[in-house]
Design an enzyme around this catalytic site. Structure first.
Site, PDB file in Angstrom:
ATOM      1  N   ASP A 103       0.841  -1.203   0.000  1.00 27.40           N
ATOM      2  CA  ASP A 103       0.000   0.000   0.000  1.00 27.40           C
ATOM      3  C   ASP A 103       0.877   1.255   0.000  1.00 27.40           C
ATOM      4  OD1 ASP A 103      -2.163  -1.664   0.202  1.00 27.40           O
ATOM      5  OD2 ASP A 103      -2.330  -1.471   2.374  1.00 27.40           O
TER       6      ASP A 103
HETATM    7  N1  URA Z   1      -1.177  -5.926   3.872  1.00 32.15           N
HETATM    8  C1  URA Z   1      -1.683  -4.678   3.878  1.00 32.15           C
HETATM    9  O1  URA Z   1      -2.737  -4.418   4.454  1.00 32.15           O
HETATM   10  N2  URA Z   1      -1.004  -3.740   3.221  1.00 32.15           N
HETATM   11  C2  URA Z   1       0.173  -3.943   2.602  1.00 32.15           C
HETATM   12  O2  URA Z   1       0.759  -3.019   2.034  1.00 32.15           O
HETATM   13  C3  URA Z   1       0.701  -5.255   2.605  1.00 32.15           C
HETATM   14  C4  URA Z   1      -0.002  -6.234   3.253  1.00 32.15           C
END
Ligand code: URA
Length: 241
Positions: A103
């Site tokens: 993310d």
């Molecule tokens: N899980 C998440 O919620 N975000 C990420 O970036 C990676 C794994």
């Protein structure tokens, strides 16, 4: 790129070793022995051989990036900075892409390559690649929560996750700090797992993916090529590089 630099980057040895190979008539470019170590070559267009072996299998690039927050795991974006923007222009390649996504507000280990097959091999759903995250949570991760993670969290909407490994490093009523290892890659998975326990992720960093571990010497926002040892680990893991 200079022939000696290319061979050094492809880990045929130090610059001195590579020069020795060239002077020893071990290197050919388009079928002709070259003694010119500073010759400009293009591994995508020319047939370069070392000791009779084509080097084309070594010409893909594999980068480890320590992704910072505020950058999207995409090849291009109309308004946001992407992980490709963090790769020095001379190291970018056509087809360079991030293997899997983090993310925008997650930091840590991200692999980038121009080897299209690798992404499929490493992140296909049934491959079960373990990914370890360091997670900060805005509340107490209790023994009951840990049991849920170990049994397999049920996300909102009834989606069942596979059992995860959780190690609590510190836990108070207002903040907990855990290591979490999951085998899947569902959308926002860690955040949704924590949400299913009634809490929120406040900080998320990926520490490892399969056989690759984040190099702590790599400053946030910087990248480097995978080492020969890391490439070997990927191969042993069943991924062709
Ligand atoms: N899980 C998440 O919620 N975000 C990420 O970036 C990676 C794994």
């Amino acid at each position: 790129m200079r022939l000696d630099k290319l061979l050094e980057e492809l880990q045929f040895g130090s610059r001195k070793t590579v020069k020795r190979l060239i002077r020893g008539k071990q290197v050919t470019v388009d079928g002709i022995v070259t003694l010119n170590e500073s010759q400009n070559v293009d591994a995508q267009l020319q047939m370069i051989k070392v000791k009779g072996q084509l080097i084309s299998h070594k010409t893909h690039v594999y980068y480890m990036l320590n992704k910072p927050k505020g950058v999207v795991s995409a090849v291009s974006d109309a308004s946001k900075k992407t992980v490709i923007d963090l790769i020095a222009p001379q190291d970018r390649r056509p087809g360079l892409y991030p293997v899997g996504r983090l993310d925008g507000d997650t930091e840590g280990l991200l692999l980038l390559t121009d080897n299209g097959q690798l992404g499929y091999q490493l992140i296909r759903p049934n491959k079960e690649v373990a990914k370890c995250y360091e997670v900060k949570v805005n509340g107490l991760v209790s023994a009951e929560d840990c049991a849920k993670f170990k049994d397999g969290i049920v996300l909102q909407g009834g989606i069942q996750c596979k059992p995860a490994k959780i190690t609590v490093l510190a836990a108070t009523e207002t903040e907990s700090h855990v290591f979490l290892t999951i085998q899947e890659g569902k959308f926002h998975q860690v955040k949704r797992m924590v949400q299913a326990c009634g809490k929120k992720v406040t900080d998320l960093e990926r520490l490892s993916m399969g056989p690759l571990t984040l190099d702590r010497k790599l400053e946030i926002g910087t990248f480097r090529r995978l080492t020969k040892e890391e490439l070997e680990k990927l191969t042993i893991f069943g991924v062709e590089v």
